[in-house]
Design a protein around this motif. Structure first.
Motif, PDB file in Angstrom:
ATOM      1  N   ILE A  58       0.840  -1.202   0.000  1.00 49.08           N
ATOM      2  CA  ILE A  58       0.000   0.000   0.000  1.00 49.08           C
ATOM      3  C   ILE A  58       0.870   1.245   0.000  1.00 49.08           C
ATOM      4  N   LEU A  59       1.861   1.281   0.872  1.00 50.27           N
ATOM      5  CA  LEU A  59       2.743   2.438   0.963  1.00 50.27           C
ATOM      6  C   LEU A  59       3.508   2.652  -0.347  1.00 50.27           C
ATOM      7  N   ALA A  60       4.023   1.582  -0.922  1.00 48.44           N
ATOM      8  CA  ALA A  60       4.788   1.689  -2.168  1.00 48.44           C
ATOM      9  C   ALA A  60       3.920   2.183  -3.318  1.00 48.44           C
ATOM     10  N   VAL A  61       2.739   1.633  -3.459  1.00 44.24           N
ATOM     11  CA  VAL A  61       1.870   2.023  -4.568  1.00 44.24           C
ATOM     12  C   VAL A  61       1.339   3.440  -4.364  1.00 44.24           C
ATOM     13  N   ALA A  83      10.480   5.206   5.473  1.00 46.12           N
ATOM     14  CA  ALA A  83       9.185   4.601   5.802  1.00 46.12           C
ATOM     15  C   ALA A  83       9.089   3.187   5.243  1.00 46.12           C
ATOM     16  N   TYR A  84       9.589   2.991   4.023  1.00 42.36           N
ATOM     17  CA  TYR A  84       9.587   1.650   3.439  1.00 42.36           C
ATOM     18  C   TYR A  84      10.343   0.671   4.326  1.00 42.36           C
ATOM     19  N   ALA A  85      11.448   1.116   4.875  1.00 35.41           N
ATOM     20  CA  ALA A  85      12.291   0.248   5.709  1.00 35.41           C
ATOM     21  C   ALA A  85      11.689   0.003   7.087  1.00 35.41           C
ATOM     22  N   LEU A  86      10.854   0.899   7.570  1.00 37.62           N
ATOM     23  CA  LEU A  86      10.289   0.754   8.910  1.00 37.62           C
ATOM     24  C   LEU A  86       9.247  -0.365   9.000  1.00 37.62           C
ATOM     25  N   LEU A  87       8.511  -0.604   7.923  1.00 37.92           N
ATOM     26  CA  LEU A  87       7.430  -1.597   7.989  1.00 37.92           C
ATOM     27  C   LEU A  87       7.919  -3.023   8.254  1.00 37.92           C
ATOM     28  N   PRO A  88       9.009  -3.489   7.648  1.00 39.64           N
ATOM     29  CA  PRO A  88       9.491  -4.830   8.025  1.00 39.64           C
ATOM     30  C   PRO A  88       9.887  -4.915   9.504  1.00 39.64           C
ATOM     31  N   PHE A  89      10.423  -3.827  10.044  1.00 43.35           N
ATOM     32  CA  PHE A  89      10.756  -3.826  11.475  1.00 43.35           C
ATOM     33  C   PHE A  89       9.491  -3.849  12.331  1.00 43.35           C
ATOM     34  N   ALA A 120       3.149   8.314   8.810  1.00 39.04           N
ATOM     35  CA  ALA A 120       3.275   9.753   9.072  1.00 39.04           C
ATOM     36  C   ALA A 120       4.369  10.359   8.189  1.00 39.04           C
ATOM     37  N   LEU A 121       5.482   9.644   8.038  1.00 41.72           N
ATOM     38  CA  LEU A 121       6.542  10.126   7.148  1.00 41.72           C
ATOM     39  C   LEU A 121       6.025  10.269   5.723  1.00 41.72           C
ATOM     40  N   PHE A 122       5.245   9.297   5.295  1.00 43.25           N
ATOM     41  CA  PHE A 122       4.646   9.372   3.959  1.00 43.25           C
ATOM     42  C   PHE A 122       3.726  10.586   3.857  1.00 43.25           C
ATOM     43  N   ALA A 123       2.814  10.729   4.797  1.00 43.18           N
ATOM     44  CA  ALA A 123       1.828  11.813   4.734  1.00 43.18           C
ATOM     45  C   ALA A 123       2.494  13.187   4.781  1.00 43.18           C
ATOM     46  N   TYR A 126       4.388  13.903   1.436  1.00 40.73           N
ATOM     47  CA  TYR A 126       3.532  14.110   0.270  1.00 40.73           C
ATOM     48  C   TYR A 126       2.437  15.152   0.512  1.00 40.73           C
ATOM     49  N   ALA A 127       2.476  15.832   1.633  1.00 41.91           N
ATOM     50  CA  ALA A 127       1.452  16.837   1.945  1.00 41.91           C
ATOM     51  C   ALA A 127       1.303  17.884   0.840  1.00 41.91           C
ATOM     52  N   PRO A 128       2.404  18.399   0.256  1.00 45.16           N
ATOM     53  CA  PRO A 128       2.224  19.374  -0.823  1.00 45.16           C
ATOM     54  C   PRO A 128       1.434  18.808  -2.010  1.00 45.16           C
ATOM     55  N   ALA A 129       1.658  17.549  -2.338  1.00 46.52           N
ATOM     56  CA  ALA A 129       0.927  16.930  -3.446  1.00 46.52           C
ATOM     57  C   ALA A 129      -0.543  16.760  -3.094  1.00 46.52           C
ATOM     58  N   PHE A 130      -0.820  16.407  -1.851  1.00 46.99           N
ATOM     59  CA  PHE A 130      -2.192  16.209  -1.421  1.00 46.99           C
ATOM     60  C   PHE A 130      -2.945  17.528  -1.343  1.00 46.99           C
ATOM     61  N   GLY A 131      -2.210  18.627  -1.148  1.00 47.77           N
ATOM     62  CA  GLY A 131      -2.822  19.938  -1.041  1.00 47.77           C
ATOM     63  C   GLY A 131      -3.210  20.530  -2.383  1.00 47.77           C
TER      64      GLY A 131
END
Length: 136
Positions: A58-61, A83-89, A120-123, A126-131
């Motif tokens: 989900i995060l990658a896509v 963020a990608y690296a945090l999910l396996p941990f 949270a790192l993702f959000a 990418y906040a400027p894109a979401f805005g």
């Protein structure tokens, strides 16, 4: 995954994240099989598939689609690569919580914290894109 040339995408976090998520799904499936033989807990294995596999995909896509749809270069920002690296941990912490009684509380909290931090790192990245702002 042997035919996916996973070693060649290691330098591109957007692609490596997809491979890492598929690996998480496979590891979760192997852990579920092991749990059927009494090695580990089934719920821990399910969480590995869900956190590292589904959550990672989900995060990658989301990150790749956001970049593509907003006309930005297909390069993951450093916080998103983290963020990608945090999910396996997070998956490892949750599996440990299920497999070892003494690790339940700390493992569950660590998994939740890592999961929340990753998204949270993702959000925030990418906040400027979401805005609705166009490509800078």
């Amino acid at each position: 995954m042997a035919f996916w040339r996973s070693r060649t995408v290691a330098q591109n976090p957007l692609l490596a994240a997809l491979h890492l998520a598929m690996l998480g799904t496979g590891i979760g499936a192997l852990l579920q099989g092991a749990a059927a033989f009494g090695w580990g807990e089934e719920i821990g294995a399910l969480h590995v598939s869900a956190i590292a596999g589904v959550g990672g995909m989900i995060l990658a896509v989301m990150s790749r689609a956001t970049l593509a749809q907003t006309g930005r270069p297909l390069v993951a920002p450093r916080p998103v690569a983290l963020a990608y690296a945090l999910l396996p941990f997070a998956a490892l912490a949750r599996w440990s919580a299920a497999s070892f009684a003494e690790a339940y509380g700390p493992g569950t909290l660590a998994a939740a914290a890592l999961w929340c931090l990753a998204f949270a790192l993702f959000a925030l990245s990418y906040a400027p894109a979401f805005g609705g702002r166009a490509n800078p």
